[in-house]
Design a protein around this motif. Structure first.
Motif, PDB file in Angstrom:
ATOM      1  N   ARG A 143       0.981  -0.905  -0.014  1.00  0.00           N
ATOM      2  CA  ARG A 143      -0.027  -0.122  -0.137  1.00  0.00           C
ATOM      3  C   ARG A 143       0.882   1.292  -0.041  1.00  0.00           C
ATOM      4  NH1 ARG A 143      -2.915  -2.931  -1.139  1.00  0.00           N
ATOM      5  NH2 ARG A 143      -4.977  -3.785  -0.549  1.00  0.00           N
ATOM      6  N   GLY A 144       0.429   1.924  -0.944  1.00  0.00           N
ATOM      7  CA  GLY A 144       1.196   3.437  -0.977  1.00  0.00           C
ATOM      8  C   GLY A 144       2.710   3.454  -1.021  1.00  0.00           C
ATOM      9  N   LEU A 145       3.186   2.313  -1.597  1.00  0.00           N
ATOM     10  CA  LEU A 145       4.644   2.103  -1.443  1.00  0.00           C
ATOM     11  C   LEU A 145       5.568   3.400  -2.104  1.00  0.00           C
ATOM     12  CD1 LEU A 145       7.114   0.206  -1.006  1.00  0.00           C
ATOM     13  CD2 LEU A 145       7.069  -0.487  -3.330  1.00  0.00           C
ATOM     14  N   LEU A 146       6.590   3.735  -1.480  1.00  0.00           N
ATOM     15  CA  LEU A 146       7.436   4.939  -1.913  1.00  0.00           C
ATOM     16  C   LEU A 146       8.899   4.329  -2.003  1.00  0.00           C
ATOM     17  CD1 LEU A 146       7.992   7.857  -2.820  1.00  0.00           C
ATOM     18  CD2 LEU A 146       8.188   8.540  -0.460  1.00  0.00           C
ATOM     19  N   SER A 147       9.473   4.307  -3.182  1.00  0.00           N
ATOM     20  CA  SER A 147      10.895   3.823  -3.147  1.00  0.00           C
ATOM     21  C   SER A 147      11.678   4.691  -3.888  1.00  0.00           C
ATOM     22  CB  SER A 147      10.915   2.384  -4.090  1.00  0.00           C
ATOM     23  OG  SER A 147       9.963   1.551  -3.415  1.00  0.00           O
ATOM     24  N   GLN A 148      13.004   4.928  -3.181  1.00  0.00           N
ATOM     25  CA  GLN A 148      13.882   6.135  -3.769  1.00  0.00           C
ATOM     26  C   GLN A 148      15.148   5.679  -3.760  1.00  0.00           C
ATOM     27  OE1 GLN A 148      11.508   9.446  -1.513  1.00  0.00           O
ATOM     28  NE2 GLN A 148      13.289  10.357  -2.613  1.00  0.00           N
ATOM     29  N   PHE A 149      16.128   6.115  -4.710  1.00  0.00           N
ATOM     30  CA  PHE A 149      17.418   6.005  -4.534  1.00  0.00           C
ATOM     31  C   PHE A 149      18.009   7.480  -4.534  1.00  0.00           C
ATOM     32  CE2 PHE A 149      16.515   1.823  -6.181  1.00  0.00           C
ATOM     33  CZ  PHE A 149      17.110   0.984  -5.567  1.00  0.00           C
ATOM     34  N   GLY A 150      18.405   7.833  -3.325  1.00  0.00           N
ATOM     35  CA  GLY A 150      18.702   9.362  -3.281  1.00  0.00           C
ATOM     36  C   GLY A 150      17.179   9.957  -3.660  1.00  0.00           C
ATOM     37  N   ASP A 151      17.503  11.056  -4.769  1.00  0.00           N
ATOM     38  CA  ASP A 151      16.398  11.883  -5.027  1.00  0.00           C
ATOM     39  C   ASP A 151      15.666  11.043  -5.999  1.00  0.00           C
ATOM     40  OD1 ASP A 151      17.207  13.935  -3.569  1.00  0.00           O
ATOM     41  OD2 ASP A 151      18.177  15.169  -5.027  1.00  0.00           O
ATOM     42  N   ARG A 152      16.004  10.121  -6.731  1.00  0.00           N
ATOM     43  CA  ARG A 152      15.249   9.189  -7.770  1.00  0.00           C
ATOM     44  C   ARG A 152      14.205   8.588  -7.143  1.00  0.00           C
ATOM     45  NH1 ARG A 152      17.801   5.652 -11.479  1.00  0.00           N
ATOM     46  NH2 ARG A 152      15.814   5.426 -12.875  1.00  0.00           N
ATOM     47  N   VAL A 153      12.980   8.869  -7.618  1.00  0.00           N
ATOM     48  CA  VAL A 153      11.772   8.276  -7.293  1.00  0.00           C
ATOM     49  C   VAL A 153      11.601   6.992  -8.124  1.00  0.00           C
ATOM     50  CG1 VAL A 153       9.344   8.270  -6.766  1.00  0.00           C
ATOM     51  CG2 VAL A 153      10.803   9.951  -6.321  1.00  0.00           C
ATOM     52  N   ILE A 154      11.338   5.728  -7.555  1.00  0.00           N
ATOM     53  CA  ILE A 154      11.311   4.577  -8.394  1.00  0.00           C
ATOM     54  C   ILE A 154       9.811   4.074  -8.440  1.00  0.00           C
ATOM     55  CG2 ILE A 154      12.033   2.304  -9.094  1.00  0.00           C
ATOM     56  CD1 ILE A 154      14.351   4.250  -9.193  1.00  0.00           C
ATOM     57  N   HIS A 155       9.517   4.021  -7.031  1.00  0.00           N
ATOM     58  CA  HIS A 155       7.968   3.866  -7.110  1.00  0.00           C
ATOM     59  C   HIS A 155       7.132   4.844  -6.112  1.00  0.00           C
ATOM     60  CE1 HIS A 155       9.522  -0.418  -7.067  1.00  0.00           C
ATOM     61  NE2 HIS A 155       9.014  -0.288  -8.133  1.00  0.00           N
ATOM     62  N   GLN A 156       5.931   5.312  -6.708  1.00  0.00           N
ATOM     63  CA  GLN A 156       5.114   6.043  -5.923  1.00  0.00           C
ATOM     64  C   GLN A 156       3.706   5.654  -5.659  1.00  0.00           C
ATOM     65  OE1 GLN A 156       5.693  10.336  -7.259  1.00  0.00           O
ATOM     66  NE2 GLN A 156       5.442  11.007  -5.095  1.00  0.00           N
ATOM     67  N   ASP A 157       3.086   5.816  -4.737  1.00  0.00           N
ATOM     68  CA  ASP A 157       1.645   5.259  -4.543  1.00  0.00           C
ATOM     69  C   ASP A 157       1.270   4.077  -5.011  1.00  0.00           C
ATOM     70  OD1 ASP A 157       0.862   7.708  -2.955  1.00  0.00           O
ATOM     71  OD2 ASP A 157       0.876   8.726  -4.952  1.00  0.00           O
ATOM     72  N   LEU A 158       2.368   3.097  -4.975  1.00  0.00           N
ATOM     73  CA  LEU A 158       2.165   1.688  -5.623  1.00  0.00           C
ATOM     74  C   LEU A 158       1.533   0.800  -4.591  1.00  0.00           C
ATOM     75  CD1 LEU A 158       4.816  -0.162  -7.484  1.00  0.00           C
ATOM     76  CD2 LEU A 158       3.329  -1.293  -5.758  1.00  0.00           C
ATOM     77  N   ASP A 159       0.222   0.307  -5.106  1.00  0.00           N
ATOM     78  CA  ASP A 159      -0.396  -0.528  -4.597  1.00  0.00           C
ATOM     79  C   ASP A 159      -0.430  -1.802  -5.443  1.00  0.00           C
ATOM     80  OD1 ASP A 159      -1.243   1.354  -2.809  1.00  0.00           O
ATOM     81  OD2 ASP A 159      -3.333   1.713  -3.938  1.00  0.00           O
ATOM     82  N   LEU A 160      -0.595  -3.217  -4.502  1.00  0.00           N
ATOM     83  CA  LEU A 160      -0.428  -4.401  -5.223  1.00  0.00           C
ATOM     84  C   LEU A 160      -0.907  -5.548  -4.041  1.00  0.00           C
ATOM     85  CD1 LEU A 160       0.084  -6.168  -7.672  1.00  0.00           C
ATOM     86  CD2 LEU A 160       2.301  -6.663  -6.734  1.00  0.00           C
ATOM     87  N   ASP A 161      -1.780  -6.293  -4.555  1.00  0.00           N
ATOM     88  CA  ASP A 161      -2.374  -7.535  -3.933  1.00  0.00           C
ATOM     89  C   ASP A 161      -2.089  -8.746  -4.755  1.00  0.00           C
ATOM     90  OD1 ASP A 161      -3.559  -5.758  -1.863  1.00  0.00           O
ATOM     91  OD2 ASP A 161      -5.438  -6.063  -2.610  1.00  0.00           O
TER      92      ASP A 161
END
Ligand SMILES: Nc1ncnc2c1ncn2[C@@H]1O[C@H](COP(=O)(O)OP(=O)(O)OP(=O)(O)O)[C@@H](O)[C@H]1O
Ligand SMILES: [Mg+2]
Length: 262
Positions: free
Chosen positions: A17-35
């Motif tokens: 739910r709402g996954l946010l993944s970043q490397f430094g300033d680089r956003v890879i995932h934002q608001d990611l939901d998965l079941d």
């Protein structure tokens, strides 16, 4: 007397739910939901570099998310105790994109390694269980004492799968399991995964570029684009999607060929 209540089998074994993944300033995932529901074979697709492997790593705990939540078997990863994390690890198998076999160990020892690490079983039992898993993935006993460098790519994938299955997991993560296999080898590998899922009620999270696999064995396909999961649906439903990347993927020449073949 009332009829026995059936155990619910459709619970979410993975819930993001709402996954946010970043490397430094680089956003890879934002608001990611998965079941991912129990027993489902879910294909995960997306362009190269969209963050499929990072998503897998975030779910299995190799990457700490910058935000949002990841639940496995109903347990929140962030607040898990050490014992719960060990339990999740025991109930989960992973086949990494690069195979990640121990190059100095034989096939038998590679497959036995999770049993050595996670159980107190006697050596003889561990050996028998490892032999069983090796047979289950279609490798002959002649392979037992070979090292990874002496195997073909397809055999290496099978050893990786046998090792991922060593602890009889309920949930398995596969990162490009058929990449680099010839079409016949890939189809056989697909069928093996489908059979394992059907026979053992195994839940499968499978990252793939292989359209044939999606058509042949996946119950649902999750599409990663624009930093999140833009759709999770059957291939037939995705063929009718308006999303530009999904359209190009499923209705492009390779998609049409896979559709025809299926
Ligand atoms: N450890 C890391 N440090 C910095 N950036 C990273 C790291 N791991 C991944 N990335 C970046 O995150 C993005 C997503 O990578 P990821 O490996 O998840 O892509 P992918 O969808 O699995 O691609 P492929 O289909 O090629 O395997 C890429 O741009 C990658 O450069
Ligand atoms: Mg990847």
């Amino acid at each position: 007397m009332t009829a026995p209540i059936e155990k619910p089998t459709r619970e979410n074994v993975v819930e993001v739910r709402g996954l946010l993944s970043q490397f430094g300033d680089r956003v890879i995932h934002q608001d990611l939901d998965l079941d991912v529901q129990r027993g489902e074979v879910v294909g995960v697709v997306g362009g190269s570099g969209t963050g499929k492997t990072v998503l897998l790593n975030s779910i299995i705990g190799l990457k700490q998310p910058e935000g949002g939540s990841v639940k496995l078997f109903g347990m929140e990863r962030e607040t898990m105790t050490k014992a719960e994390a060990a339990e999740v690890e025991r109930r989960t198998g992973v086949l990494f994109q690069q195979g990640a076999l121990f190059s100095s160990l034989t096939v038998l020892d590679n497959v036995a390694s999770p049993l050595v690490e996670h159980t107190d079983l006697p050596a003889k039992t561990i050996r028998e269980l490892a032999e069983m898993k090796i047979a289950m993935v279609g490798l002959k006993p002649e392979s037992h004492y070979l090292k990874p460098a002496e195997l073909s790519g397809g055999m290496r994938k099978r050893v990786g799968l046998a090792r991922a299955m060593a602890l009889d997991p309920e949930l398995i993560f596969l990162d490009e399991p058929t990449a680099g296999l010839d079409p016949i080898g890939a189809a056989a590998f697909d069928q093996l995964i489908r059979d394992l899922s059907d026979d053992l009620d195994l839940t499968v999270f499978m990252i793939t570029h292989d359209l044939d696999s999606l058509y042949a064995i996946c119950d649902k396909v999750a599409v990663l684009a624009d930093k999140h999961v833009v759709a999770k649906a059957t291939v037939q439903e995705l063929e009718r999607s308006d999303h530009p990347w999904i359209k190009e993927y499923f209705l492009g020449p390779r998609g049409r060929a896979a559709h025809k073949a299926a």
